[in-house]
Scaffold this active site. Sequence first.
Site, short mmCIF file in Angstrom:
data_model
loop_
_atom_site.label_atom_id
_atom_site.label_comp_id
_atom_site.label_asym_id
_atom_site.label_seq_id
_atom_site.Cartn_x
_atom_site.Cartn_y
_atom_site.Cartn_z
N ALA A 176 -22.50 8.28 -1.80
CA ALA A 176 -21.70 9.08 -2.71
C ALA A 176 -20.77 8.18 -3.52
CB ALA A 176 -20.88 10.13 -1.94
N HIS B 1 -0.43 -12.19 1.08
CA HIS B 1 -1.32 -11.32 0.32
C HIS B 1 -1.83 -12.00 -0.94
CE1 HIS B 1 -2.03 -6.73 -0.42
NE2 HIS B 1 -3.13 -7.42 -0.53
N TYR C 236 0.85 -1.19 0.00
CA TYR C 236 0.00 0.00 0.00
C TYR C 236 0.89 1.25 0.00
CZ TYR C 236 -3.80 -3.18 1.40
OH TYR C 236 -4.71 -4.20 1.46
N LEU D 41 -21.96 1.07 -2.80
CA LEU D 41 -22.95 0.87 -1.75
C LEU D 41 -22.93 2.00 -0.73
CD1 LEU D 41 -22.25 -2.95 -1.21
CD2 LEU D 41 -24.07 -1.91 -2.59
N THR D 42 -22.65 3.20 -1.20
CA THR D 42 -22.65 4.38 -0.34
C THR D 42 -23.57 5.43 -0.93
OG1 THR D 42 -20.88 5.62 -1.45
CG2 THR D 42 -20.19 3.91 0.10
N GLY E 244 -18.57 -2.15 -1.56
CA GLY E 244 -18.58 -2.32 -3.02
C GLY E 244 -17.80 -1.27 -3.77
N ARG E 245 -16.64 -0.87 -3.23
CA ARG E 245 -15.80 0.16 -3.87
C ARG E 245 -16.62 1.42 -4.15
NH1 ARG E 245 -11.11 -2.71 -4.76
NH2 ARG E 245 -11.37 -4.94 -5.18
#
Length: 330
Positions: free
Chosen positions: A213, A124, A56, A210-211, A206-207
């Site tokens: 915005a 990973h 990351y 599912l928000t 859901g990236r």
Amino acid sequence: MKMTQLGSDGPQISQFGIGAMSFAGLYGDATVEESHAVLDACRYAGVTHIDTANVYGNGRSEELIGRWFGANPGVRDEVVLATKAGITRDPERRFNNDPDHLEMSLDESLERLGVDHVDIFYVHRYDRTHSPEDVGGTLKRLIDKGKTRAVGFSEIAPSTLRRAATECPIAAVQSEYSLSTRAPELGLIQTCAERGTTLVAFSPVGRAFLTDAPFSYERAQSMAFTKSNPRFVEPNYGANIAATDRFRSLAADMGEPAAALAIAWLIAQGDHVLPIPGTKNTNHLAELLRGTELNLSKEDRQRIDEVLPVGWAHGDRYTQSQWEGPERYC
């Protein structure tokens, strides 16, 4: 904060963790102030799990967490800390589970984090040049050396979990799991439950679909991962926005943020399911945390299933190249 047990014999852990890829990774970098504000808010809310990885931001996420530990003496003892290794930058060998490589990678992570051990160390990506039993043995030796207290895998098949567990207890398996990605229900969630393994669900909202915005098409096209991802290209993108508009309407009818409803749905799938959403924004974090306070009724879950039935999503979750590494099992 809802609590659960890590693995079959691990510590109590919040049934919600913060996924620190949001600090540095696929969706851009957070500032030191943004990442530390999120970590502070998580601590205040009782979140005891932090999940990161060496890839990351090429270590930046780990460094930011290490700086937070340094600025908050004693906080390290309050959290269950996880990191991962096994993805490389070598185009000739993208995944490496060699014993020396995994141990070297873990040592480098410990240095960036400023700690002498982590609580969970994940492979990973499983490297198929090794057997699951061999990788399980490698992980067991890292536990014996005191560099990690427990181990796990990311994106593996149930059969790989069972085989690796013959050599070492596997405390956790990470998998993408949400209302938009239900594949773990075809064997993985059940195998984890049978073995006492925690299923750590990444991308639980859901990236952003599912928000309240979701990423705009323009923003999705500005990020390397979503630019080519099948769910974010047309006509799939528009179809997925239309489908999740129904979910946003349901959440509004229930008086809750859509992200909270998505998190609550995951937690309702079992005590061994632990979502790890990521965010740079404390306001969005509050919406996600709200999901830990909801207790969905049978009727609530039925309403959710009606607006987002299994298989509603348009497009595969990965491109062909993104599928290199994750194991398909159904």
